[in-house]
Design an enzyme around this catalytic site. Structure first.
Site, mmCIF file in Angstrom:
data_model
loop_
_atom_site.group_PDB
_atom_site.id
_atom_site.type_symbol
_atom_site.label_atom_id
_atom_site.label_comp_id
_atom_site.label_asym_id
_atom_site.label_seq_id
_atom_site.Cartn_x
_atom_site.Cartn_y
_atom_site.Cartn_z
ATOM 1 N N ASP A 165 0.922 -1.119 0.062
ATOM 2 C CA ASP A 165 -0.178 0.024 0.085
ATOM 3 C C ASP A 165 0.911 1.275 0.048
ATOM 4 O OD1 ASP A 165 -2.565 1.258 0.163
ATOM 5 O OD2 ASP A 165 -2.089 1.768 2.344
ATOM 6 N N ASP B 41 -0.304 4.965 1.222
ATOM 7 C CA ASP B 41 -0.633 5.933 2.306
ATOM 8 C C ASP B 41 -0.449 5.257 3.447
ATOM 9 O OD1 ASP B 41 -0.890 8.733 1.159
ATOM 10 O OD2 ASP B 41 -2.636 7.627 0.047
#
Length: 252
Positions: free
Chosen positions: A2, A4
């Protein structure tokens, strides 16, 4: 992995993320940066990451907008859509040959935007009522900002569902469809791939359901305490991606 909460917080680098990516490149370990946010194109995201000190090629960035476009290209090639979203989503749909229209579209496609328009949402509701199929890039109810939470795609999708009685098909995480499309994009197999994320309810369950091993970092949403709320667990919990530096060959 991922983006953020794992590599960056908004526009700030998470310590160790640059060293991790440098080590992956040095060891020729392919990787893909995933994001449920559909606002920006991979080119825009590359520029954003460069400003934080991370050099990630465009073809190593996979967004929910790209996953949605890939899904629609397979489902209904050359179709049409009414889009509530920004350039990341409209560009992805244009690139697969879709026509964007508010006149009898095949789909209403809802994505992220910082400026949700009441008029656009009203149009989306009316088109869904008339039979357009309802697609949303991701189910995230909120997104981060320096000032606090912002309503995101999942919240607006709930509004349209409440008005129409029609549930959307969510393409992004935790739908394993997004993970599998990302795996195909880098020619990887689930047995030899792991997912690094900061959210139990999207990243970890998505990796789990796609057959990957999973690493939860504590630099984003989930905490040691919140992990215990779920009936599944990540393969390993680490403080941050900095803990992987020097161990990318054997992170477990």
């Amino acid at each position: 992995m991922d983006m953020d909460g794992v590599l960056v917080h908004e526009d700030a680098l998470i310590p160790g993320a640059d060293a991790l990516l440098a080590e992956l490149r040095a060891n020729e370990i392919p990787f893909m940066v995933l994001t449920n946010n559909s606002i920006r194109t991979p080119r825009d995201l590359r520029a954003r990451l460069l400003r934080t000190g991370l050099d990630v090629p465009e073809d190593s960035i996979w967004t929910s907008a790209l996953a949605t476009a890939t899904f629609l290209a397979n489902q209904r090639p050359g179709g049409s859509a009414y889009v509530v979203g920004e350039s990341g989503l409209t560009t992805a749909l244009h690139d697969i040959g879709y026509v964007l229209t508010d006149s009898d579209p095949d789909y209403v496609v809802l994505g992220e935007t910082r400026t949700y328009s009441f008029e656009a949402i009203t149009t989306a509701i009316r088109l869904v009522e008339r039979g357009a199929r309802f697609i949303a890039t991701n189910p995230d109810p909120t997104g981060p900002s320096p000032e606090g939470s912002l309503p995101a795609t999942g919240s607006v999708a709930a509004l349209i569902t409440r008005a129409t009685g029609r549930n959307p098909y969510f393409v992004g995480k935790p739908n394993a469809l997004m993970m599998r499309s990302a795996l195909r994009a880098i020619g990887a197999h689930s047995e030899h791939t792991l997912m690094i994320g900061d959210r139990m309810d999207t990243d970890i369950v998505c990796g789990l359901e796609a057959g990957l091993q999973t690493l939860l970092v504590l630099t984003g949403i989930s905490t040691h305490a919140s992990v215990e709320m779920y009936p599944y667990r990540p393969t390993r919990i680490i403080d941050s991606v900095a803990d992987l530096v020097g161990r990318t060959g054997n992170p477990f």
